[in-house]
Motif scaffolding. Sequence first.
Motif, PDB file in Angstrom:
ATOM      1  N   VAL A 417       0.838  -1.211   0.000  1.00  0.00           N
ATOM      2  CA  VAL A 417       0.000   0.000   0.000  1.00  0.00           C
ATOM      3  C   VAL A 417       0.867   1.252   0.000  1.00  0.00           C
ATOM      4  CG1 VAL A 417      -1.680   1.321   1.329  1.00  0.00           C
ATOM      5  CG2 VAL A 417      -1.938  -1.155   1.117  1.00  0.00           C
ATOM      6  N   ARG A 418       1.913   1.245   0.828  1.00  0.00           N
ATOM      7  CA  ARG A 418       2.816   2.386   0.896  1.00  0.00           C
ATOM      8  C   ARG A 418       3.489   2.626  -0.466  1.00  0.00           C
ATOM      9  NH1 ARG A 418       6.107   5.231   4.643  1.00  0.00           N
ATOM     10  NH2 ARG A 418       5.061   4.225   6.387  1.00  0.00           N
ATOM     11  N   ALA A 419       3.916   1.551  -1.110  1.00  0.00           N
ATOM     12  CA  ALA A 419       4.583   1.688  -2.410  1.00  0.00           C
ATOM     13  C   ALA A 419       3.638   2.283  -3.440  1.00  0.00           C
ATOM     14  CB  ALA A 419       5.095   0.332  -2.876  1.00  0.00           C
ATOM     15  N   ALA A 420       2.399   1.811  -3.462  1.00  0.00           N
ATOM     16  CA  ALA A 420       1.434   2.323  -4.438  1.00  0.00           C
ATOM     17  C   ALA A 420       1.108   3.791  -4.171  1.00  0.00           C
ATOM     18  CB  ALA A 420       0.158   1.482  -4.391  1.00  0.00           C
ATOM     19  N   LEU A 421       0.868   4.111  -2.895  1.00  0.00           N
ATOM     20  CA  LEU A 421       0.539   5.500  -2.555  1.00  0.00           C
ATOM     21  C   LEU A 421       1.719   6.430  -2.820  1.00  0.00           C
ATOM     22  CD1 LEU A 421      -1.371   7.580  -1.315  1.00  0.00           C
ATOM     23  CD2 LEU A 421      -0.516   6.917   0.952  1.00  0.00           C
ATOM     24  N   GLY A 422       2.916   6.010  -2.405  1.00  0.00           N
ATOM     25  CA  GLY A 422       4.094   6.845  -2.617  1.00  0.00           C
ATOM     26  C   GLY A 422       4.372   7.070  -4.087  1.00  0.00           C
ATOM     27  N   ALA A 423       4.258   6.010  -4.890  1.00  0.00           N
ATOM     28  CA  ALA A 423       4.498   6.158  -6.325  1.00  0.00           C
ATOM     29  C   ALA A 423       3.481   7.100  -6.955  1.00  0.00           C
ATOM     30  CB  ALA A 423       4.447   4.783  -6.999  1.00  0.00           C
ATOM     31  N   ALA A 424       2.208   6.991  -6.518  1.00  0.00           N
ATOM     32  CA  ALA A 424       1.177   7.871  -7.069  1.00  0.00           C
ATOM     33  C   ALA A 424       1.443   9.334  -6.705  1.00  0.00           C
ATOM     34  CB  ALA A 424      -0.198   7.445  -6.551  1.00  0.00           C
ATOM     35  N   LEU A 425       1.793   9.563  -5.441  1.00  0.00           N
ATOM     36  CA  LEU A 425       2.081  10.940  -5.021  1.00  0.00           C
ATOM     37  C   LEU A 425       3.306  11.498  -5.746  1.00  0.00           C
ATOM     38  CD1 LEU A 425       1.514  10.706  -1.155  1.00  0.00           C
ATOM     39  CD2 LEU A 425       0.138  12.010  -2.790  1.00  0.00           C
ATOM     40  N   LEU A 426       4.359  10.693  -5.860  1.00  0.00           N
ATOM     41  CA  LEU A 426       5.580  11.159  -6.504  1.00  0.00           C
ATOM     42  C   LEU A 426       5.343  11.448  -7.982  1.00  0.00           C
ATOM     43  CD1 LEU A 426       8.578  11.742  -6.158  1.00  0.00           C
ATOM     44  CD2 LEU A 426       9.049   9.334  -6.670  1.00  0.00           C
ATOM     45  N   ALA A 427       4.634  10.549  -8.661  1.00  0.00           N
ATOM     46  CA  ALA A 427       4.356  10.765 -10.084  1.00  0.00           C
ATOM     47  C   ALA A 427       3.444  11.976 -10.282  1.00  0.00           C
ATOM     48  CB  ALA A 427       3.720   9.514 -10.679  1.00  0.00           C
ATOM     49  N   GLY A 428       2.396  12.065  -9.464  1.00  0.00           N
ATOM     50  CA  GLY A 428       1.496  13.211  -9.585  1.00  0.00           C
ATOM     51  C   GLY A 428       2.197  14.519  -9.286  1.00  0.00           C
ATOM     52  N   GLY A 429       3.035  14.519  -8.241  1.00  0.00           N
ATOM     53  CA  GLY A 429       3.788  15.734  -7.920  1.00  0.00           C
ATOM     54  C   GLY A 429       4.743  16.125  -9.022  1.00  0.00           C
ATOM     55  N   ALA A 430       5.400  15.128  -9.623  1.00  0.00           N
ATOM     56  CA  ALA A 430       6.331  15.424 -10.711  1.00  0.00           C
ATOM     57  C   ALA A 430       5.603  16.029 -11.905  1.00  0.00           C
ATOM     58  CB  ALA A 430       7.077  14.153 -11.115  1.00  0.00           C
ATOM     59  N   VAL A 431       4.432  15.484 -12.224  1.00  0.00           N
ATOM     60  CA  VAL A 431       3.645  16.010 -13.352  1.00  0.00           C
ATOM     61  C   VAL A 431       3.220  17.448 -13.082  1.00  0.00           C
ATOM     62  CG1 VAL A 431       1.476  15.778 -14.613  1.00  0.00           C
ATOM     63  CG2 VAL A 431       2.862  13.754 -14.134  1.00  0.00           C
ATOM     64  N   LEU A 432       2.702  17.694 -11.873  1.00  0.00           N
ATOM     65  CA  LEU A 432       2.291  19.058 -11.516  1.00  0.00           C
ATOM     66  C   LEU A 432       3.471  20.024 -11.560  1.00  0.00           C
ATOM     67  CD1 LEU A 432      -0.155  18.524  -8.498  1.00  0.00           C
ATOM     68  CD2 LEU A 432      -0.737  19.360 -10.772  1.00  0.00           C
ATOM     69  N   THR A 433       4.611  19.576 -11.050  1.00  0.00           N
ATOM     70  CA  THR A 433       5.792  20.436 -11.016  1.00  0.00           C
ATOM     71  C   THR A 433       6.252  20.788 -12.428  1.00  0.00           C
ATOM     72  OG1 THR A 433       6.479  19.420  -8.922  1.00  0.00           O
ATOM     73  CG2 THR A 433       8.141  20.657 -10.145  1.00  0.00           C
ATOM     74  N   VAL A 434       6.345  19.777 -13.285  1.00  0.00           N
ATOM     75  CA  VAL A 434       6.789  20.022 -14.664  1.00  0.00           C
ATOM     76  C   VAL A 434       5.794  20.913 -15.397  1.00  0.00           C
ATOM     77  CG1 VAL A 434       7.218  18.912 -16.890  1.00  0.00           C
ATOM     78  CG2 VAL A 434       8.103  17.880 -14.796  1.00  0.00           C
ATOM     79  N   ARG A 435       4.520  20.659 -15.188  1.00  0.00           N
ATOM     80  CA  ARG A 435       3.513  21.492 -15.864  1.00  0.00           C
ATOM     81  C   ARG A 435       3.584  22.935 -15.378  1.00  0.00           C
ATOM     82  NH1 ARG A 435      -3.045  20.410 -16.315  1.00  0.00           N
ATOM     83  NH2 ARG A 435      -3.493  22.243 -17.600  1.00  0.00           N
ATOM     84  N   GLY A 436       3.731  23.114 -14.059  1.00  0.00           N
ATOM     85  CA  GLY A 436       3.833  24.472 -13.527  1.00  0.00           C
ATOM     86  C   GLY A 436       5.073  25.186 -14.002  1.00  0.00           C
ATOM     87  N   ALA A 437       6.157  24.423 -14.237  1.00  0.00           N
ATOM     88  CA  ALA A 437       7.412  25.038 -14.665  1.00  0.00           C
ATOM     89  C   ALA A 437       7.426  25.371 -16.141  1.00  0.00           C
ATOM     90  CB  ALA A 437       8.581  24.106 -14.341  1.00  0.00           C
ATOM     91  N   THR A 438       6.663  24.630 -16.937  1.00  0.00           N
ATOM     92  CA  THR A 438       6.749  24.802 -18.390  1.00  0.00           C
ATOM     93  C   THR A 438       5.494  25.368 -19.027  1.00  0.00           C
ATOM     94  OG1 THR A 438       6.038  22.490 -18.691  1.00  0.00           O
ATOM     95  CG2 THR A 438       8.409  22.924 -18.598  1.00  0.00           C
ATOM     96  N   ASP A 439       4.350  25.207 -18.395  1.00  0.00           N
ATOM     97  CA  ASP A 439       3.093  25.664 -18.987  1.00  0.00           C
ATOM     98  C   ASP A 439       2.606  26.897 -18.243  1.00  0.00           C
ATOM     99  OD1 ASP A 439       0.781  25.947 -20.351  1.00  0.00           O
ATOM    100  OD2 ASP A 439      -0.265  24.241 -19.460  1.00  0.00           O
TER     101      ASP A 439
END
Length: 854
Positions: A417-439
Amino acid sequence: MNTALRIGLRSARAHQRRLVGTVLAVLLGVAFLTGTMVLGDTLRANFDTLFADANAGTGAVVRSADVLPAQNVPGGVRAPVDTALADRLRTVPGVSAAEPSVQGAGQLVGRNGEPIGGKGPPTLAGNWLTDGTLNPYRLAEGRAPAAPGEAVINRGAAEAGDLRIGDTTVLRTPDPVRITIVGIATFGADADGMGPSTFTGLSLADAERHLTPKGEGQASAIRLRSDTLTQQQLVDRVKPLLPTGVEALTGHAATAESTADVSGRFLTMFTTLLLVFAGIALLVATFTIHNTFAIVVAQRTRENALLRALGAHRRQVLGSTLAEAAVVAVVASAAGLVGGIGVAAGLSALFSALGFSLPTGGMVVATASVVLPLAVGVLVTLGSALLPAVRAGRTAPLAALRESAVDDAATGRTGRVRAALGAALLAGGAVLTVRGATDGPSVVLTTAGAVTALAGTVVLGPVAAALAVRVLGAPLPRLRGVSGALARRNAARNPSRTAATATALMVGVAVVTLFTVFAASIRATLDDTVDRSFAGDLAVTAPAFGAGGSGVSPKLAEAVRQLPQVEQAVGLGRGVARIDGHGRELDVTDPARLPGVVDLGRVDGSLTALGTDGLAVSRSEAAARGWHIGSTVSVAFTDGAESFTVRALYEGGGVAGDYLMTREAWAPHRVQDSDSMVAVALRPGVSPAEGKAAVQHVADGYGNPQVQDRDEYAASAAGGVDTMLSVVYALLALAVLIALLGIANTLTLAVHERTRELGLLRAVGQTRGQLRSMVRWESVLVAAFGTVGGLGLGAFLGWALVRASDSAGTGSFALPTARLAVVLLAGLVAGAVAGLRPAGRAAGLDVLRAIAAE
């Protein structure tokens, strides 16, 4: 709860050595928060006192009513008033004194030829007020200025510049003025000055001549006092005599306005910055506290189970653990309050050492600065201990019959459960960060993504810890033999504990890396700007931070232009105006000569046709405003508004700003004229060294400003970045220290937990040196995990921040590999240092007692 409280208190006393690291973490975090708030309260009170003392004898201030906002001038820029108005106001019944007050920028040059001050606090000059009540300064030595060229300086400036009565020096206004010091003054009864500011008092005629645009008949304001009227009555009495565009306000209102200008800008930004770093320190402390209580609760499994077997309820076990945490919280927070006074003094000394002197005075401790840090310390500690306490309350009575076992959150269903939740948060955060930085870009979206990615990293940490430690520790068996192999296995044995310990360091290193990358990118952007847009060979500057110094004399460019070694020399001044309804800074220069020393890119229209009613505007600014060549723009100065025509467009983002205006257009509206830089192009065949020497010889007669070649100019332009980075490193040092205490504390608790195991290792032939090496390398591996993770996370977030804050798209991203390598090495060395004490304790264990330990 009484029973739970007694058990918690006894447990805290019995295991106080295990809680030392937690106490220190809470103490340091609370001390930083307390110090920040105390320093803010102290500065606010000191500024209040300074402005109150400055206006103590003033009943009313008469000044221009219109104000233009200016970035580096608290309160904005106002037009002068006629000094003749003072004569008229003196005749008003009830007015005891009315004196013109002329004030402007004036930087003294010390005995060694270097300017005094100019790094933040303003360097002021003005007329010496003859009315002793209106004048906040008091003569300590000498006399008041009477003849041309005579001056009184404040005692702090005299000491800083090694100046005495009778000395002759230069006052930059910015034109160099030769003055003879005839008096030394204190601010009020005994202060060396108005805080760290410098002040030079001239005669009224000299102040008008050197500090006002017309040279006579003008003042910044008129100060009034009355022996018979209240301040409001005095204002009401003089208002009917004031011309249009001139206002009167009470001395109290002037004090409140000055205080609000400083509190609303400088102090708010300053205290917010410090609170952010205090929050980082407390966040790091949270991981350390949680980890300590998680380990302690795990080690007390049998003890808690026995309590349950004897009839204790879950709530009682939970309550006893929280009571123990509360004891730690109260003791550590109380000690942190005391330590906060020292932190406040240390922060003040730090900024003074870096050139940002702050007003000095007795420490002021407000009620909120005691209650809030104490409450935060208690809440953070209890919140960090809550999950371990809940886990303690869930201990089954049968656990008393078996050996203690520490469940690991990285294994089993919880780990999945921790692995799934952590991966989801990390991937979602990375997407938001990249979008905020470039878009867009969007700083808000980037920040939200960064916080989400950080949360994902924390959640995923225990899952990744085992693999990361094995990879990082792969060379150890070959380098350190059995000790290295055991250290690697021990660090990977409990991934949750390793991750929780390393996360605190990871957060600190990530923030250090983020600011390092951001600062390096700013430097790269400034270097690129100079390379791209500065076409000259030399730059003459008088650098100053904040309100700072007085700039460069506008007459210097013409003097340098006459040198046979010089092809072209152009001054760039700064003006303030309200353009199309918005407060803007504009460059005042000779646009026809400017392309010879500044590359403006493609120019549409004509720079030579600006005249007295034309503007040159950067292409990006014109596009944002919907302007084109021929557009009419309203430009409001301190003395009124005029219509200007856009006659040229050029590329922005370089040495020149977004607006260019001729000196002829600016001259009727200027207040105190100065150049921020003189750009110099040398004739073909003239070496930079030869040209620099010739220009410096001329510049010496204008107050000795700096003459720099292209590389030196680029380095000085980025000098403030290095200062900022030094401040950031100093403020983050506490967070990193707390993280290292967490590593040391975790290892110390682990040594206690593995007492029998360590005894058996010694019994089968492991030497004390091998045991110390094993524990030290385990510490290094934990630190390496945190440092490498922090470097990766910080570099990614640094890139995002650079891109998100670069709305114009002209910034450069730079990854300072050398500095980051230093951070990595420092993390590994710090990990080794953190392991010294636990390694020493492990090596000092008695073998037989250790084997017999439970």
